[in-house]
Write a protein that holds these residues in place. Structure first.
Motif, PDB file in Angstrom:
ATOM      1  N   SER A 158       0.829  -1.214   0.000  1.00 48.97           N
ATOM      2  CA  SER A 158       0.000   0.000   0.000  1.00 48.97           C
ATOM      3  C   SER A 158       0.860   1.258   0.000  1.00 48.97           C
ATOM      4  O   SER A 158       0.392   2.355  -0.321  1.00 48.97           O
ATOM      5  CB  SER A 158      -0.959   0.009   1.204  1.00 48.97           C
ATOM      6  N   PHE A 159       2.145   1.125   0.346  1.00 44.39           N
ATOM      7  CA  PHE A 159       3.097   2.239   0.309  1.00 44.39           C
ATOM      8  C   PHE A 159       3.962   2.200  -0.949  1.00 44.39           C
ATOM      9  O   PHE A 159       4.917   2.969  -1.077  1.00 44.39           O
ATOM     10  CB  PHE A 159       3.987   2.216   1.555  1.00 44.39           C
ATOM     11  N   GLY A 160       3.665   1.270  -1.841  1.00 39.35           N
ATOM     12  CA  GLY A 160       4.430   1.163  -3.074  1.00 39.35           C
ATOM     13  C   GLY A 160       5.719   0.384  -2.937  1.00 39.35           C
ATOM     14  O   GLY A 160       6.560   0.388  -3.845  1.00 39.35           O
ATOM     15  N   PHE A 161       5.914  -0.282  -1.795  1.00 43.07           N
ATOM     16  CA  PHE A 161       7.137  -1.050  -1.578  1.00 43.07           C
ATOM     17  C   PHE A 161       7.009  -2.468  -2.142  1.00 43.07           C
ATOM     18  O   PHE A 161       5.904  -2.962  -2.383  1.00 43.07           O
ATOM     19  CB  PHE A 161       7.470  -1.121  -0.089  1.00 43.07           C
ATOM     20  N   GLY A 162       8.144  -3.114  -2.343  1.00 43.64           N
ATOM     21  CA  GLY A 162       8.184  -4.489  -2.822  1.00 43.64           C
ATOM     22  C   GLY A 162       8.290  -5.465  -1.661  1.00 43.64           C
ATOM     23  O   GLY A 162       8.886  -5.159  -0.625  1.00 43.64           O
ATOM     24  N   VAL A 163       7.694  -6.640  -1.827  1.00 44.03           N
ATOM     25  CA  VAL A 163       7.753  -7.698  -0.814  1.00 44.03           C
ATOM     26  C   VAL A 163       8.540  -8.870  -1.405  1.00 44.03           C
ATOM     27  O   VAL A 163       8.109  -9.483  -2.377  1.00 44.03           O
ATOM     28  CB  VAL A 163       6.332  -8.163  -0.416  1.00 44.03           C
ATOM     29  N   VAL A 164       9.707  -9.139  -0.819  1.00 47.09           N
ATOM     30  CA  VAL A 164      10.607 -10.167  -1.363  1.00 47.09           C
ATOM     31  C   VAL A 164       9.894 -11.522  -1.413  1.00 47.09           C
ATOM     32  O   VAL A 164       9.246 -11.936  -0.448  1.00 47.09           O
ATOM     33  CB  VAL A 164      11.893 -10.254  -0.516  1.00 47.09           C
ATOM     34  N   ARG A 165      10.015 -12.199  -2.539  1.00 43.64           N
ATOM     35  CA  ARG A 165       9.359 -13.496  -2.746  1.00 43.64           C
ATOM     36  C   ARG A 165      10.306 -14.681  -2.510  1.00 43.64           C
ATOM     37  O   ARG A 165       9.855 -15.780  -2.206  1.00 43.64           O
ATOM     38  CB  ARG A 165       8.835 -13.608  -4.192  1.00 43.64           C
ATOM     39  N   ASP A 166      11.609 -14.456  -2.680  1.00 40.96           N
ATOM     40  CA  ASP A 166      12.557 -15.581  -2.683  1.00 40.96           C
ATOM     41  C   ASP A 166      12.952 -16.039  -1.277  1.00 40.96           C
ATOM     42  O   ASP A 166      13.640 -17.051  -1.130  1.00 40.96           O
ATOM     43  CB  ASP A 166      13.843 -15.200  -3.431  1.00 40.96           C
ATOM     44  N   LEU A 167      12.547 -15.283  -0.257  1.00 40.68           N
ATOM     45  CA  LEU A 167      12.907 -15.602   1.130  1.00 40.68           C
ATOM     46  C   LEU A 167      11.658 -15.506   1.988  1.00 40.68           C
ATOM     47  O   LEU A 167      10.812 -14.637   1.758  1.00 40.68           O
ATOM     48  CB  LEU A 167      13.958 -14.623   1.641  1.00 40.68           C
ATOM     49  N   VAL A 168      11.553 -16.385   2.982  1.00 40.97           N
ATOM     50  CA  VAL A 168      10.331 -16.453   3.794  1.00 40.97           C
ATOM     51  C   VAL A 168      10.680 -16.659   5.267  1.00 40.97           C
ATOM     52  O   VAL A 168      11.808 -17.023   5.605  1.00 40.97           O
ATOM     53  CB  VAL A 168       9.419 -17.613   3.321  1.00 40.97           C
TER      54      VAL A 168
END
Length: 249
Positions: A158-168
């Motif tokens: 919602s702030f335009g940031f990215g959410v890393v997919r390769d690490l959890v």
């Protein structure tokens, strides 16, 4: 490995591991300053952890050479400390650490500004931290794992940031990494049903730009592909009958 429900004794040991890790992060935060090396941070962190009679979870874990993962600016996670890597005014640094107390782990990460940092960096750190708290609003018995993941993603994006997919994130207990895997983004399936006694390490890794990451040749350091900065915030939590208990705060 199935998801384990911890006994009252195990929870007590993890509470203590979390308490010591919280103190370690507090001490490190007080000492961060421009001009210190990432090796200085690691050395200090290991000394603090061992002063409590604990073992650093990360030291030699799968060959990782240090006790504290120190990741600067566009390094997302698993940065390896070096004597020649110095922090500058305006940098941001993510510190990820774990503690073993009587055979049980805690795991937590924080991102800090070095000296005066700009408003964009402040915003990235704050949103990353808050996305964790948005996620754990759903960390209650009877909810599903995906409820946590979706809330983290929704808030950060919602702030335009990215959410890393390769690490959890991950389960945690007598092993540093246990089932289940805990993405910071929604998936199509609901994931496991949350039950009291589960212990989870929830850790949003949020980027200024694209969520795509690359691994350096050291096989550890993960960086943003586009050079945007990244922040990391993590705690070990316990699922209870009611609100989740944060063990590493």
């Amino acid at each position: 490995m199935a998801v384990t429900i911890k006994s009252p004794r195990e929870i007590e040991l993890m509470r203590e591991a979390g308490r010591i890790l919280a103190k370690t992060h507090e001490e490190l935060a007080k000492n961060l300053r421009p001009g210190m090396s990432t090796w200085d941070i690691d050395h200090m962190g290991e000394e603090i952890i061992r002063s409590y009679g604990c073992i650093p979870s990360f030291k030699n874990y799968n060959g990782y050479p240090a006790s504290i993962c120190v990741s600067v600016n566009d390094e997302v996670v698993h940065g390896i400390p070096h004597k020649e890597h110095f922090l500058d005014e305006g940098d941001i640094v993510s510190l990820d650490a774990g503690v073993i107390y009587k055979g049980y782990h805690s795991d937590a990460a924080r991102t800090y500004g070095i000296g005066e940092i700009d408003d964009d960096a402040k915003k990235l750190i704050e949103v990353t931290r808050q996305s964790f708290f948005e996620g754990i609003k759903f960390a209650k018995a009877g909810n599903h794992l995906n409820d946590i993941s979706a809330a983290i993603q929704k808030y950060a994006e919602s702030f335009g940031f990215g959410v890393v997919r390769d690490l959890v994130g991950h389960g945690i207990g007598s092993h540093l990494h246990e089932d289940p895997e805990i993405p910071n983004f929604a998936r199509k399936r609901k994931g496991i049903l949350l039950q009291p006694g589960m212990t989870l390490a929830i850790e949003p890794m949020i980027t200024e730009g694209s969520y795509e990451v690359v691994w350096l040749d050291d096989d550890w350091t993960v960086m943003t592909e586009d050079g945007g900065w990244a922040a990391h915030y993590e705690n070990t939590i316990l699922i209870t009958e009611g609100e989740p208990e944060i063990l590493s705060l």
